[in-house]
Design an enzyme around this catalytic site. Sequence first.
Site, PDB file in Angstrom:
ATOM      1  N   LYS A  52       2.793   3.898  32.208  1.00  0.00           N
ATOM      2  CA  LYS A  52       3.480   4.093  30.924  1.00  0.00           C
ATOM      3  C   LYS A  52       2.725   5.114  30.072  1.00  0.00           C
ATOM      4  O   LYS A  52       3.320   6.014  29.488  1.00  0.00           O
ATOM      5  CB  LYS A  52       3.609   2.753  30.186  1.00  0.00           C
ATOM      6  CG  LYS A  52       4.614   1.809  30.852  1.00  0.00           C
ATOM      7  CD  LYS A  52       4.586   0.389  30.290  1.00  0.00           C
ATOM      8  CE  LYS A  52       5.506  -0.518  31.100  1.00  0.00           C
ATOM      9  NZ  LYS A  52       5.544  -1.903  30.630  1.00  0.00           N
ATOM     10  N   GLN A  96       2.022  -5.934  27.271  1.00  0.00           N
ATOM     11  CA  GLN A  96       2.351  -6.126  28.686  1.00  0.00           C
ATOM     12  C   GLN A  96       2.315  -7.610  29.055  1.00  0.00           C
ATOM     13  O   GLN A  96       1.377  -8.328  28.698  1.00  0.00           O
ATOM     14  CB  GLN A  96       1.371  -5.319  29.561  1.00  0.00           C
ATOM     15  CG  GLN A  96       1.744  -5.261  31.033  1.00  0.00           C
ATOM     16  CD  GLN A  96       3.042  -4.499  31.315  1.00  0.00           C
ATOM     17  OE1 GLN A  96       3.450  -3.626  30.562  1.00  0.00           O
ATOM     18  NE2 GLN A  96       3.699  -4.844  32.417  1.00  0.00           N
ATOM     19  N   ASP A 119      10.362  -2.663  23.905  1.00  0.00           N
ATOM     20  CA  ASP A 119      10.657  -3.445  25.116  1.00  0.00           C
ATOM     21  C   ASP A 119      11.990  -4.187  24.969  1.00  0.00           C
ATOM     22  O   ASP A 119      12.518  -4.710  25.950  1.00  0.00           O
ATOM     23  CB  ASP A 119       9.551  -4.486  25.360  1.00  0.00           C
ATOM     24  CG  ASP A 119       8.601  -4.069  26.459  1.00  0.00           C
ATOM     25  OD1 ASP A 119       9.016  -3.284  27.330  1.00  0.00           O
ATOM     26  OD2 ASP A 119       7.448  -4.531  26.444  1.00  0.00           O
TER      27      ASP A 119
HETATM   28  N1  GUN Z   1       6.045  -7.180  32.590  1.00  0.00           N
HETATM   29  C1  GUN Z   1       6.955  -6.908  33.555  1.00  0.00           C
HETATM   30  N2  GUN Z   1       7.877  -6.050  33.088  1.00  0.00           N
HETATM   31  C2  GUN Z   1       7.549  -5.775  31.820  1.00  0.00           C
HETATM   32  C3  GUN Z   1       8.133  -4.949  30.819  1.00  0.00           C
HETATM   33  O1  GUN Z   1       9.160  -4.279  30.996  1.00  0.00           O
HETATM   34  N3  GUN Z   1       7.470  -4.914  29.627  1.00  0.00           N
HETATM   35  C4  GUN Z   1       6.351  -5.643  29.394  1.00  0.00           C
HETATM   36  N4  GUN Z   1       5.798  -5.561  28.189  1.00  0.00           N
HETATM   37  N5  GUN Z   1       5.796  -6.421  30.301  1.00  0.00           N
HETATM   38  C5  GUN Z   1       6.394  -6.484  31.506  1.00  0.00           C
END
Ligand code: GUN
Length: 292
Positions: A52, A96, A119
Amino acid sequence: MQLLDGKFVSEKLKERIAIEAAEILKNTGRKPHLVAILVGHDGGSETYVASKIKNCEKVGFNSTLYRFENTITEEELLHKIDEVNKDPETDGILVQLPLPKHISADKVTEKISPEKDVDGFHPVNLGRMQRNLPSFLPATPYGILLMLQEYGIDTAGKHCVVVGRSNIVGSPMSILMARNTNPGNCTVTICHSKTPDIKKYSLDADILIVAIGKKNFITADMVKEGAIVIDVGMNRETSSETKSGFKLYGDVDFEHVAPKSSWITPVPGGVGLMTIVGLLKNTLASAKKEIY
Ligand code: GUN
């Protein structure tokens, strides 16, 4: 069989995002800014967050990564989120997941300001999504919609079977595919761990979206001839074959399912790359104040 090529589409969409980011910089003197928060050292999470951050740089965004050890308290984490919520230089915030057991993911999710929730996990954004109001869409479902759109796949009137009901993928995906939008307008069935005979439903799917987290869960006998198959699986196994020491497997037995399908996403090179695009597009929309 045709491939839904996440690499090709994500690169194309990132080029468009980079052009918009450059315009924002020219007009306002600042770049869109994403803050990522990572707790602990989960291998998968480390990889995803690094990707990311790298992709922010690629499209001309600013990014900041705050890392904390597993020992951080819930209160300390909530305090950090509060601080970033109030920072006018931050457009998007993500924490995350998964988080350590002593920290409530629900509390954390609700602490992030809906206006910066790139998100799309905050209940305000989920509610607005369900009502078809402007909202940040959860990144993975959003990435899947963008992929279907780019390939011009008409979903209206189709039977979409979603396997998995997680907050992150299955649940929002099922809402999005049922909405009166394009992509959307599907008849949607959700299957999950308590569904007694998933094959009964998956065999009737025109569009099969699989997010159950089990390697090769969907086998060829479970798929209708000509189905569109979207594999959200990210099952990591140690491997001596790859440079990273890991190999990624989907939830779909690609080798045997691909010949039966009209369109299918590979793993890797499918949905995972599109998730990043969803996140970048949300961050861009936040910087442009398009949602709130
Ligand atoms: N863990 C698995 N997928 C995601 C996501 O799209 N965003 C976040 N913050 N954590 C995750």
